[in-house]
Design a protein around this motif. Structure first.
Motif, PDB file in Angstrom:
ATOM      1  N   MET A  35     -73.540 -82.820  62.373  1.00 29.34           N
ATOM      2  CA  MET A  35     -74.157 -82.764  61.127  1.00 29.34           C
ATOM      3  C   MET A  35     -75.405 -81.722  61.064  1.00 29.34           C
ATOM      4  SD  MET A  35     -73.280 -84.021  58.141  1.00 29.34           S
ATOM      5  CE  MET A  35     -74.087 -83.878  56.398  1.00 29.34           C
ATOM      6  N   ILE A  36     -76.167 -82.131  61.714  1.00 27.27           N
ATOM      7  CA  ILE A  36     -77.618 -81.213  61.754  1.00 27.27           C
ATOM      8  C   ILE A  36     -77.293 -79.802  61.671  1.00 27.27           C
ATOM      9  CG2 ILE A  36     -79.758 -80.717  62.864  1.00 27.27           C
ATOM     10  CD1 ILE A  36     -80.034 -83.452  63.766  1.00 27.27           C
ATOM     11  N   THR A  37     -76.177 -79.352  62.770  1.00 26.87           N
ATOM     12  CA  THR A  37     -76.021 -78.045  63.006  1.00 26.87           C
ATOM     13  C   THR A  37     -75.153 -77.363  61.441  1.00 26.87           C
ATOM     14  OG1 THR A  37     -75.724 -78.470  65.425  1.00 26.87           O
ATOM     15  CG2 THR A  37     -74.859 -76.518  64.264  1.00 26.87           C
ATOM     16  N   PHE A  38     -74.294 -77.864  61.242  1.00 24.61           N
ATOM     17  CA  PHE A  38     -73.610 -77.312  60.135  1.00 24.61           C
ATOM     18  C   PHE A  38     -74.075 -77.677  58.700  1.00 24.61           C
ATOM     19  CE2 PHE A  38     -70.495 -77.359  63.778  1.00 24.61           C
ATOM     20  CZ  PHE A  38     -70.227 -76.234  63.858  1.00 24.61           C
ATOM     21  N   ALA A  39     -74.778 -78.734  58.441  1.00 20.34           N
ATOM     22  CA  ALA A  39     -75.558 -78.706  57.272  1.00 20.34           C
ATOM     23  C   ALA A  39     -76.986 -78.317  57.490  1.00 20.34           C
ATOM     24  CB  ALA A  39     -75.495 -80.243  56.871  1.00 20.34           C
ATOM     25  N   ILE A  40     -77.182 -77.788  58.534  1.00 21.24           N
ATOM     26  CA  ILE A  40     -78.791 -77.386  58.734  1.00 21.24           C
ATOM     27  C   ILE A  40     -79.801 -78.164  58.432  1.00 21.24           C
ATOM     28  CG2 ILE A  40     -80.345 -75.172  58.706  1.00 21.24           C
ATOM     29  CD1 ILE A  40     -78.093 -73.529  58.243  1.00 21.24           C
ATOM     30  N   LEU A  41     -79.759 -79.210  58.953  1.00 26.01           N
ATOM     31  CA  LEU A  41     -80.579 -80.181  58.541  1.00 26.01           C
ATOM     32  C   LEU A  41     -82.003 -80.746  59.641  1.00 26.01           C
ATOM     33  CD1 LEU A  41     -78.244 -83.131  57.521  1.00 26.01           C
ATOM     34  CD2 LEU A  41     -79.438 -81.683  55.935  1.00 26.01           C
ATOM     35  N   ARG A  42     -82.842 -81.305  59.007  1.00 28.52           N
ATOM     36  CA  ARG A  42     -83.954 -81.693  60.006  1.00 28.52           C
ATOM     37  C   ARG A  42     -83.723 -83.258  60.510  1.00 28.52           C
ATOM     38  NH1 ARG A  42     -87.097 -80.787  55.096  1.00 28.52           N
ATOM     39  NH2 ARG A  42     -87.890 -78.563  55.522  1.00 28.52           N
ATOM     40  N   GLY A  43     -83.850 -83.469  61.718  1.00 27.18           N
ATOM     41  CA  GLY A  43     -83.558 -84.710  62.381  1.00 27.18           C
ATOM     42  C   GLY A  43     -83.947 -85.661  61.588  1.00 27.18           C
TER      43      GLY A  43
ATOM     44  N   LYS B 150     -86.390 -90.037  69.366  1.00 32.41           N
ATOM     45  CA  LYS B 150     -86.523 -90.006  70.947  1.00 32.41           C
ATOM     46  C   LYS B 150     -85.068 -90.290  71.385  1.00 32.41           C
ATOM     47  CE  LYS B 150     -89.788 -89.338  74.201  1.00 32.41           C
ATOM     48  NZ  LYS B 150     -91.215 -89.364  73.990  1.00 32.41           N
ATOM     49  N   THR B 151     -84.599 -91.282  70.932  1.00 36.65           N
ATOM     50  CA  THR B 151     -83.117 -91.488  71.522  1.00 36.65           C
ATOM     51  C   THR B 151     -82.142 -90.449  71.446  1.00 36.65           C
ATOM     52  OG1 THR B 151     -83.694 -93.645  70.261  1.00 36.65           O
ATOM     53  CG2 THR B 151     -81.228 -93.243  70.820  1.00 36.65           C
ATOM     54  N   TYR B 152     -82.301 -89.827  70.209  1.00 34.72           N
ATOM     55  CA  TYR B 152     -81.579 -88.465  70.061  1.00 34.72           C
ATOM     56  C   TYR B 152     -82.039 -87.183  70.934  1.00 34.72           C
ATOM     57  CZ  TYR B 152     -79.140 -84.502  67.737  1.00 34.72           C
ATOM     58  OH  TYR B 152     -78.545 -83.260  67.452  1.00 34.72           O
ATOM     59  N   SER B 153     -83.319 -87.088  70.822  1.00 37.36           N
ATOM     60  CA  SER B 153     -83.598 -85.909  71.712  1.00 37.36           C
ATOM     61  C   SER B 153     -83.517 -86.007  73.213  1.00 37.36           C
ATOM     62  CB  SER B 153     -85.329 -85.609  71.165  1.00 37.36           C
ATOM     63  OG  SER B 153     -86.096 -86.631  71.921  1.00 37.36           O
ATOM     64  N   ASP B 154     -83.664 -87.296  73.815  1.00 37.67           N
ATOM     65  CA  ASP B 154     -83.082 -87.516  74.929  1.00 37.67           C
ATOM     66  C   ASP B 154     -81.854 -87.074  75.480  1.00 37.67           C
ATOM     67  OD1 ASP B 154     -86.128 -88.222  75.363  1.00 37.67           O
ATOM     68  OD2 ASP B 154     -85.766 -90.145  76.018  1.00 37.67           O
TER      69      ASP B 154
ATOM     70  N   TYR C 299     -85.139 -79.898  70.683  1.00 38.93           N
ATOM     71  CA  TYR C 299     -84.106 -80.876  70.968  1.00 38.93           C
ATOM     72  C   TYR C 299     -83.622 -81.475  69.842  1.00 38.93           C
ATOM     73  CZ  TYR C 299     -85.674 -79.790  75.644  1.00 38.93           C
ATOM     74  OH  TYR C 299     -85.938 -78.896  76.730  1.00 38.93           O
ATOM     75  N   VAL C 300     -84.798 -82.309  68.956  1.00 42.46           N
ATOM     76  CA  VAL C 300     -84.129 -82.846  67.602  1.00 42.46           C
ATOM     77  C   VAL C 300     -83.794 -81.643  66.710  1.00 42.46           C
ATOM     78  CG1 VAL C 300     -85.159 -84.008  65.649  1.00 42.46           C
ATOM     79  CG2 VAL C 300     -85.619 -85.010  67.896  1.00 42.46           C
ATOM     80  N   HIS C 301     -84.489 -80.646  66.967  1.00 43.85           N
ATOM     81  CA  HIS C 301     -84.459 -79.421  66.132  1.00 43.85           C
ATOM     82  C   HIS C 301     -83.205 -78.446  66.495  1.00 43.85           C
ATOM     83  CE1 HIS C 301     -87.100 -79.386  62.803  1.00 43.85           C
ATOM     84  NE2 HIS C 301     -87.106 -77.932  62.799  1.00 43.85           N
TER      85      HIS C 301
END
Length: 556
Positions: free
Chosen positions: A198-206, A316-320, A336-338
């Motif tokens: 979702m972040i990739t294809f919608a180009i979102l912030r975490g 952190k959960t996601y970035s880890d 990472y998040v980004h």
DNA sequence: TTGTGAGCTAAACGGCGTAG
DNA sequence: CTACGCCGTTTAGCTCACAA
């Protein structure tokens, strides 16, 4: 999130233990005195030359503020250095952003003192040119210090390129194919995979993802008269974001052409599994009461068993998770998040999407995208300057696809293979060490091996008069193997002389797609189908039919 | 009128630790 | 192993004033 500004700074006189604010704490030492230039300058000078603070292993974190001992020893050290010579850079120092935060905190404090009537100095009497000079020094020394410390270069240049090549592998790693049995990873991998896509294809912030609620989601179906299939777009309202004034921002992503990369599908999978675990809506049968479900977050944690589905998960959960995967795949990045936001933007750029549209999708202020995210890969102009048509058309460059035999490859830059092996072995044995740019450079040299042989062979074929050059007297070009390779190149280049072959071949797959679609549409377009099919068959029958006709057929 | 830099601040990152 | 808190530091990125 710890940030110096997430609360009113100088509201309470007493220092609360709950206050995490680094800058504020640092400035605290100044609070008891009336701010004036000398004090401020000394404070900033100390900050500029002290060591960056790190956690001491084993000891509890301790807030440091202004360390008088360190200040005095620094003063001693620098007073001894030759005043005529330029002042030495520290081995490592804090960056300009940190200094800027201190400056901001000081100016806040100054205003506060004015307000309370305990200070009547003007701004210039508190913050003078020498303090600004200090700031400039910190700013300009960064490059020197990096150079001196041989800081990694990877993020400056190469990360986006690596990302483009590997984003599919990232997705598979998120899916974690070993999640076959009953495994508590299943939930988090499905969630993280959705988050990434979702972040990739919608180009979102975490954080747009973390803060999103289920009640922010809806879908829109779009179909133009020319579309055989409708496009289903998932919409996500972003009510809280970095800055959005009064504007409501949106995250948007359509069902992806590639099944495995589809964010909407990923959401569906994630929610299916999540609901099967939580049973969360089974007890809510009344959707007429918003307060019963509006707070439910899109991304939740089932690990901690807090049963609080309105709780925001930590970034952190996601970035880890992302970090782990990047490490596993050897992807050089500091994001990472980004990661998805960077990747999404870079992919769009590589596909030649208009930058203006990228900005709109990414909810960016103009110029930020260029400044912060651009891969520095404006593909249209790069293609055009490389001698290819800048818009439309396929990329075809015959000499670049004739793969040289390994016997030849091993003779060009022979050290590269060994160095790569050694580096890989090193990284395997000591995963803590990172020298990502070395890997990127070696990868580039591997490619140059191929380039050497391809371009040399092409030169032999197309410009044989150059074969007398000293360069081509090297052993590698004298071998029989190379001569055979030249012949191979000659054939390939001869085939490629006929451009209609090339363009026709490139056009065929879309034509077949289109044909299939049309025939599926049945009676409605029966006539059109026949017409197009006939035209296309004619096209296939005759070698002389250019791709224009076919393209025309497709667009009608 | 558009472009730019200073100022400000939220978000991200990294390394440590703990709980379940 | 996942999740997440804490602290120190850097990056992202908006707003506004002011220049070109």
């Amino acid at each position: 999130m710890s940030s110096p500004f997430n609360r009113p700074i100088f509201r309470n006189e007493e220092r609360s233990r709950a206050v995490p604010d680094v800058a504020v704490d640092a400035v605290l030492d100044l609070r008891q005195m009336e701010l004036e230039h000398i004090k401020v300058f000394q404070f900033m000078w100390y900050q500029a030359f002290r060591c960056p603070r790190k956690h001491e292993k084993g000891s509890p974190a301790q807030r440091q503020g202004f360390d008088l001992t360190e200040y005095l020893s620094l003063k001693e050290k620098y007073s001894q250095s030759d005043p005529a010579a330029k002042i030495d850079d520290p081995q490592n120092g804090i960056g300009i952003s940190c200094m800027a935060q201190y400056k901001t905190a000081i100016l806040h404090l100054w205003r506060d003192q004015i307000h309370r009537g305990v200070n009547n100095r003007s701004r210039d009497e508190v913050w003078q040119n020498s303090s600004d000079a200090l700031m400039n020094m910190v700013k300009s020394r960064k490059h020197r210090i990096n150079k001196k410390n041989y800081a990694e270069k990877v993020d400056e240049v190469s990360a986006p390129y690596a990302l483009i090549q590997q984003h599919k592998e990232i997705e598979s790693s998120f899916f974690a194919s070993d999640c076959t049995g009953i495994n508590r990873q299943v939930f988090s991998t499905l969630r993280n995979r959705f988050c990434f896509l979702m972040i990739t294809f919608a180009i979102l912030r975490g954080e747009s993802m973390f803060k999103a609620e289920l009640s922010d989601l809806y879908g829109v179906q779009v179909q133009t008269p020319d579309d055989p299939h409708p496009i289903y777009v998932m919409m996500m309202q972003i009510s809280t974001d970095k800055t959005n004034q009064d504007l409501k921002l949106f995250g948007r992503a359509a069902r992806h052409k590639k099944n495995l990369l589809c964010p909407v599908g990923a959401l569906a999978f994630y929610l299916l599994y999540r609901f099967s675990q939580t049973g969360e809506f089974e007890s809510i049968d009344d959707f007429t009461k918003n307060d019963r479900w509006f707070d439910t977050k899109l991304l939740v944690d089932l690990q901690q068993r807090t049963n609080d589905l309105s709780r925001v998960i930590s970034d952190k959960t996601y970035s880890d998770a992302v970090k782990k995967i990047c490490k596993q795949l050897g992807i050089p990045t500091q994001h990472y998040v980004h990661l998805g936001r960077v990747l999404g933007s870079v992919l769009a750029e590589a596909d030649g999407d208009d930058n203006e549209l990228i900005r709109i999708l990414g909810n960016w202020d103009p110029k930020i995208q260029e400044k912060a995210y651009s891969s520095k890969l404006p593909m249209k102009i790069i293609r055009s300057r490389a001698g290819f048509r800048s818009n439309g058309g396929v990329h075809y460059n015959a000499r670049t696809i004739v793969q040289p035999p390994s016997e030849l490859l091993s003779q060009v830059f022979p050290w590269v293979d060994r160095a790569t092996q050694e580096l890989n072995a090193f990284l395997q044995s000591s995963p803590a060490e990172a020298c990502p740019f070395a890997a990127v450079f070696l990868d580039f040299m591997m490619k140059l091996k191929v380039v050497v042989l391809q371009d040399a062979a092409a030169t032999m074929v197309l410009h044989p008069e150059r074969s007398v050059h000293q360069l081509f007297q090297l052993d590698v070009f004298k071998s029989d193997c190379f001569k055979a390779y030249v012949e191979q190149m000659r054939q390939q280049l001869a085939v490629a002389e006929d451009p209609s072959d090339v363009t026709l071949q490139a056009v065929i797959p879309p034509v077949v797609d289109r044909l299939n679609v049309l025939s599926q549409q049945g009676e409605r377009n029966c006539q059109a189908t026949n017409e197009v099919s006939n035209q296309i068959r004619t096209g296939f029958d005759s070698v002389h039919v250019g791709h224009n006709l076919i393209l025309q057929s497709i667009s009608h």
